[in-house]
Motif scaffolding. Structure first.
Motif, mmCIF file in Angstrom:
data_model
loop_
_atom_site.group_PDB
_atom_site.id
_atom_site.type_symbol
_atom_site.label_atom_id
_atom_site.label_comp_id
_atom_site.label_asym_id
_atom_site.label_seq_id
_atom_site.Cartn_x
_atom_site.Cartn_y
_atom_site.Cartn_z
ATOM 1 N N ASP A 174 45.195 32.782 42.561
ATOM 2 C CA ASP A 174 45.168 34.038 43.308
ATOM 3 C C ASP A 174 44.105 34.988 42.771
ATOM 4 O OD1 ASP A 174 47.198 33.124 44.915
ATOM 5 O OD2 ASP A 174 48.789 34.174 43.820
ATOM 6 N N GLN A 175 43.917 34.998 41.465
ATOM 7 C CA GLN A 175 42.888 35.859 40.880
ATOM 8 C C GLN A 175 41.494 35.431 41.326
ATOM 9 O OE1 GLN A 175 43.723 35.465 36.720
ATOM 10 N NE2 GLN A 175 45.470 36.868 36.760
ATOM 11 N N ARG A 177 40.819 33.727 44.058
ATOM 12 C CA ARG A 177 40.731 33.965 45.494
ATOM 13 C C ARG A 177 40.455 35.445 45.785
ATOM 14 N NH1 ARG A 177 45.228 31.988 46.618
ATOM 15 N NH2 ARG A 177 44.524 29.864 46.978
ATOM 16 N N SER A 178 41.094 36.338 45.042
ATOM 17 C CA SER A 178 40.857 37.763 45.259
ATOM 18 C C SER A 178 39.445 38.161 44.857
ATOM 19 C CB SER A 178 41.873 38.588 44.453
ATOM 20 O OG SER A 178 41.702 38.370 43.056
ATOM 21 N N PHE A 181 37.184 36.969 47.764
ATOM 22 C CA PHE A 181 37.526 37.394 49.120
ATOM 23 C C PHE A 181 36.535 38.424 49.657
ATOM 24 C CE2 PHE A 181 39.762 40.400 51.918
ATOM 25 C CZ PHE A 181 40.136 39.534 52.930
ATOM 26 N N TYR A 182 36.242 39.438 48.852
ATOM 27 C CA TYR A 182 35.347 40.502 49.315
ATOM 28 C C TYR A 182 33.951 39.979 49.643
ATOM 29 C CZ TYR A 182 32.698 44.863 49.354
ATOM 30 O OH TYR A 182 31.876 45.893 49.699
ATOM 31 N N SER A 375 37.811 38.919 37.160
ATOM 32 C CA SER A 375 38.115 39.079 38.584
ATOM 33 C C SER A 375 38.138 40.546 38.982
ATOM 34 C CB SER A 375 39.466 38.428 38.909
ATOM 35 O OG SER A 375 39.455 37.053 38.592
#
Length: 414
Positions: A174-175, A177-178, A181-182, A375
């Motif tokens: 998740d880290q 992916r975050s 993402f931007y 991240s």
């Protein structure tokens, strides 16, 4: 349904239904994925069953088309492990716990796998073999740990440890992916803006250009691309699809996967983040397997591919061969050049003190903390770069479209 694992799982296999008799004389029914009927019979005999009947099953077209989409999230698997461990701790039998959880699970793939595992366990199959029947749901790490827990009588503890491992792995993913993402959203937005200008803005500007005027080179390029997109869009669509398909096919090949993993480690911004995440995942998995009682060679064989990186998997595989020759764990890993010095040193100290799992867990904690810090700072670092990129892209388009108008106004003024 039972399925072969390891190298056989990646081959072209078919589905076979079987009827066998277990050690108590009770009939057991199920399905198995294998290359042929002989492989099915061999596998069932290795598990201690008396084979009665084996026959091929033809899957439906719907199942073949949508089978790859039925995936199980890491969070769902972690929750299942926690719940099953709690039931075992409360004294509920394994079979009853599996049937109870199967009625509560919302993910269709996980629900079907747990129901099938419950029936196989009820028919006399071990829990580890029942989970190995579904390699697309339960990874080799999970199956190996469960088998070790069954042998050692610590299944509840192993399930809790697996849940913790899966939860940490989910947090790590998740880290990453975050962090990505931007940039992905901004790049997609820039592409949409570019396409919108090509389809709608450029044709409007073309009406203002005087007939017979010699347009500047940037303007001619943009007009040519716009005309091509508007009149031959299907060729662009087919070309883009073919390119994406070809790239994905290459990246799925051994050579392509290795090349891409090599490139990811050397990306200017994301490389350190990916490298630390891979090392953290390897250390956490290796430590979990060793703490669960898995032998070193088997733990390395599972932890290497579980890292998600071909270079690490190859380095670990080569290290396993050297360990069989009598070498330590740290020395062959250091020769690969993939692992940071801190990892090698901690493994070396752990071998001397006999506490490798604990030290590897500390290394995983350290790198996971670094991934979290990177991240958080990545978006702030990339944001101005992406803004400049989008601004330059739109600016070049606008200047190229207005340049002929500027030239006309200048010539009239003269």
């Amino acid at each position: 349904m039972l399925s072969l694992t390891g190298e056989e799982a990646g081959k072209d296999v078919g589905l076979y239904a079987y009827q066998v008799v277990d050690r108590t004389g009770s009939p057991v029914y199920g399905r198995l994925e294998a290359e042929n009927e002989e492989a099915v019979v061999d596998r069932l005999r290795q598990m201690g069953y008396i084979v009665v009947e084996v026959g091929a099953v033809t899957p439906s077209i719907f199942r073949v088309a949508f089978r790859s989409r039925r995936k199980v999230a890491v969070g769902d698997l972690a929750l299942f492990s926690r719940q099953l461990a709690a039931m075992l701790g409360a004294g509920i039998p394994l079979t009853r716990g599996l049937f109870t959880l199967a009625r509560q699970i919302t993910n269709p793939a996980l629900r079907d796998a747990v129901e099938d595992a419950a029936r196989n366990v009820e028919g006399g199959m071990s829990f580890g073999d029942a989970l190995a029947a579904h390699p697309h749901v339960f990874p080799s790490l999970y199956v190996s740990m469960v088998r070790a827990g069954e042998v050692g009588g610590t299944l509840e503890e192993v399930l809790n440890r697996l849940a913790e491992q899966l939860e940490r792995d989910k947090a790590l993913r998740d880290q990453i992916r975050s962090a990505t993402f931007y940039p992905t959203v901004v790049v997609c937005f820039a592409i949409l803006v570019l396409l919108g200008m090509m389809f709608f803005i450029v044709p409007i500007f073309m009406k203002f250009f005087p007939a017979g005027m010699t347009l500047p080179l940037p303007t001619r390029i943009i007009i040519a691309v716009s005309n091509s997109l508007r009149h031959w869009w299907f060729l662009w669509f087919l070309g883009t699809g073919a390119t994406v398909f070809g790239i994905r096919a290459y990246l799925r090949s051994p050579a392509g996967s290795r090349t891409w993993d090599h490139v990811k480690f050397r990306l200017p911004v994301f490389g350190p983040l990916v490298h630390r995440a891979v090392i953290a995942r390897f250390c956490r998995t290796f430590a979990t397997l060793l703490a669960g009682g898995i032998p070193v060679l088997q733990a390395l064989e599972t932890a290497g591919p579980a890292s998600g990186n071909t270079l690490v998997a190859e380095a670990v595989s080569a290290a396993g061969e050297r360990i069989q020759e009598g070498k330590s764990i740290a020395a062959p890993l250091a020769e690969s050049g993939v692992f940071p010095p801190m990892v090698i040193e901690m493994i070396n100290v752990g071998e001397e003190s006999g506490n490798v799992p604990s030290l590897l867990t500390r290394v995983a904690d350290f790198y996971e903390a670094e991934v979290a810090a990177l991240s958080k700072g990545l978006a702030a670092m990339i944001e101005p770069i992406l803004i400049i990129f989008v601004g330059c892209l739109v600016g070049v388009m606008v200047i190229s479209l207005y340049l002929p108008i500027f030239l006309v106004v200048t010539s009239v003024g003269r």
